[in-house]
Design an enzyme around this catalytic site. Structure first.
Site, PDB file in Angstrom:
ATOM      1  N   ARG A 132      -0.001  -1.784   2.809  1.00  0.00           N
ATOM      2  CA  ARG A 132      -0.415  -1.852   1.410  1.00  0.00           C
ATOM      3  C   ARG A 132      -1.617  -0.943   1.185  1.00  0.00           C
ATOM      4  O   ARG A 132      -2.374  -0.637   2.101  1.00  0.00           O
ATOM      5  CB  ARG A 132      -0.781  -3.294   1.026  1.00  0.00           C
ATOM      6  CG  ARG A 132      -1.050  -3.469  -0.459  1.00  0.00           C
ATOM      7  CD  ARG A 132      -1.728  -4.798  -0.759  1.00  0.00           C
ATOM      8  NE  ARG A 132      -2.042  -4.902  -2.174  1.00  0.00           N
ATOM      9  CZ  ARG A 132      -2.741  -5.890  -2.713  1.00  0.00           C
ATOM     10  NH1 ARG A 132      -3.217  -6.860  -1.950  1.00  0.00           N
ATOM     11  NH2 ARG A 132      -2.989  -5.911  -4.018  1.00  0.00           N
ATOM     12  N   HIS A 133      -1.799  -0.529  -0.051  1.00  0.00           N
ATOM     13  CA  HIS A 133      -2.913   0.347  -0.410  1.00  0.00           C
ATOM     14  C   HIS A 133      -4.253  -0.377  -0.268  1.00  0.00           C
ATOM     15  O   HIS A 133      -4.316  -1.595  -0.046  1.00  0.00           O
ATOM     16  CB  HIS A 133      -2.746   0.849  -1.843  1.00  0.00           C
ATOM     17  CG  HIS A 133      -2.626  -0.264  -2.844  1.00  0.00           C
ATOM     18  ND1 HIS A 133      -3.702  -1.006  -3.276  1.00  0.00           N
ATOM     19  CD2 HIS A 133      -1.552  -0.780  -3.475  1.00  0.00           C
ATOM     20  CE1 HIS A 133      -3.311  -1.912  -4.140  1.00  0.00           C
ATOM     21  NE2 HIS A 133      -2.001  -1.813  -4.280  1.00  0.00           N
ATOM     22  N   HIS A 317       2.876  -1.048  -1.809  1.00  0.00           N
ATOM     23  CA  HIS A 317       2.168  -2.052  -2.593  1.00  0.00           C
ATOM     24  C   HIS A 317       2.221  -3.407  -1.875  1.00  0.00           C
ATOM     25  O   HIS A 317       2.707  -3.512  -0.749  1.00  0.00           O
ATOM     26  CB  HIS A 317       2.777  -2.144  -3.985  1.00  0.00           C
ATOM     27  CG  HIS A 317       2.784  -0.829  -4.713  1.00  0.00           C
ATOM     28  ND1 HIS A 317       1.771  -0.433  -5.549  1.00  0.00           N
ATOM     29  CD2 HIS A 317       3.684   0.188  -4.705  1.00  0.00           C
ATOM     30  CE1 HIS A 317       2.038   0.761  -6.044  1.00  0.00           C
ATOM     31  NE2 HIS A 317       3.192   1.168  -5.555  1.00  0.00           N
TER      32      HIS A 317
END
Length: 377
Positions: A132-133, A317
């Protein structure tokens, strides 16, 4: 039931609490001028309703029976389009086991298959690092962060130490509300992830990223920590966008040429697997899209002649670790629990899937990384 009057039906719920047995009995009463209907409901059933408080006198407030007056509301778009089946609440079918030690599909042994990132002859031939970012600016400063970060001329003026040091230019400053960057802490943490991967000799051969700005900045910082920001180009794949990210279209995302002009090493020759995303996409279609994307990436690199394990980094995400791996490892898609699952995925949290060289079957694994602060899904 929303009108008020003498002949108008009213709806309320009575709850009888039995603390000794630990049970709660619920009944729905529909009262009208002529009769009263008493309908028992199960504890797993739910009603689409909005709770409204009414002013009660002191005499009414002394009643021991817990009564809540509710009014029906129109279901949301996601609720009206997707209705769970009757067997959804069967625990054995839809219980989500997302722990690595509980996974029952060809779990790899760390000591047998890995030695500082190198696979044995009978080990895996492909490995996906799905992450995930990093920390988002709008989640730290609020959704209107850009109103104070840019002056009347549109110049970026970071007034807080946790703002990113610089940002690319955009034609409309309101695009920042739809496509947010990373905080300074998020940038530094992503670079530290790259250092950890490099320390353990897990260098990716290819890198894929969602077109969201927070994902591309995360990818660049990871490559920077690896020392590969100028050697390994980023493949921007719109198919990696999360559910609802394209609800206002795709025009506010920066194009690959814009990132290249900004100084990010982007692969301009890459042809995306998917160009556009349905703005009204539902959870079930999102799962199928993610399955299609990850399988296409696997097929693209299946003919690699690399003697060692083929590492591929995918930055997405909060829902990416779930939607990109369910088909690989043979799990059931959690269509109705997707939002709840995403709340348990922190920034820069990672999941690793590996494909066996002989059987071509995938499995989740948790590798012992040295000097790491990474959190596993």
């Amino acid at each position: 039931m929303t009108k008020t009057g003498d002949d108008t039906d009213s709806l309320h719920i009575d709850e009888d609490l039995d603390l000794g047995c630990g049970t709660i009995k619920r009944h729905v009463f529909i009262k009208s001028a002529s009769s009263t209907v008493r309908i028992p409901i199960k504890s797993t059933e739910s009603l689409n309703c909005t709770v409204r408080s009414r002013h009660k006198s002191k005499t009414l407030s002394r009643k021991k029976t817990l009564t809540r007056y509710i009014y029906p509301r129109a279901p949301s778009r996601s609720e009206s389009l997707i209705q769970p089946p009757s067997e959804y609440y069967e625990k054995d079918i839809y219980q989500h086991q997302y722990r690595h030690h509980q996974h029952q599909h060809h779990h790899c042994s760390h000591e047998q298959l890995f030695s500082q990132g190198q696979s044995l002859p009978d080990g895996c031939d492909m490995r996906f690092f799905i992450i995930r970012h990093g920390e988002r600016v709008d989640r730290y400063f609020g959704s209107n962060w850009f109103m104070l970060a840019f002056d009347h001329l549109g110049q970026y003026r970071p007034y807080h130490i946790n703002y990113p040091p610089e940002l690319p230019s955009r034609p409309n400053k309101y695009f920042w509300a739809l496509d947010t960057p990373l905080t300074r802490d998020g940038l530094n943490a992503a670079q530290n992830v790259g250092r950890v991967l490099g320390l353990n000799q897990f260098e990716p051969a290819y890198v894929y990223s969602s077109p969201a700005m927070r994902c591309i900045f995360t990818t660049y910082q990871i490559l920077k920590g690896l020392g590969l920001e100028n050697k390994l180009s980023i493949r921007i794949e719109p198919g990696l966008l999360e559910l609802g990210a394209a609800r206002f279209g795709m025009s506010f995302f920066l194009k690959p040429i814009d990132w290249y002009n900004y100084g990010i090493n982007v692969d301009l020759s890459y042809q995306p697997i998917m160009q556009n995303i349905d703005p009204l996409e539902r959870e079930s279609a999102y799962y199928l899209r993610s399955k299609f994307i990850i399988r296409q990436i696997e097929q693209t690199h299946s003919n690699s002649s690399s003697p060692s394990t083929f590492n591929i980094l995918i930055v997405g995400h909060a829902t990416s670790p779930e939607t990109l791996t369910w088909d690989l490892v043979g799990r059931q898609p959690n269509v109705y629990d997707l939002f709840t699952l995403s709340l348990n995925i922190g920034y820069l949290q990672m999941v690793i899937t590996e494909r066996q060289k002989n059987s071509k079957s995938w499995s989740l694994t948790e590798m012992p990384l040295q000097s790491t602060t990474l959190k596993w899904v």
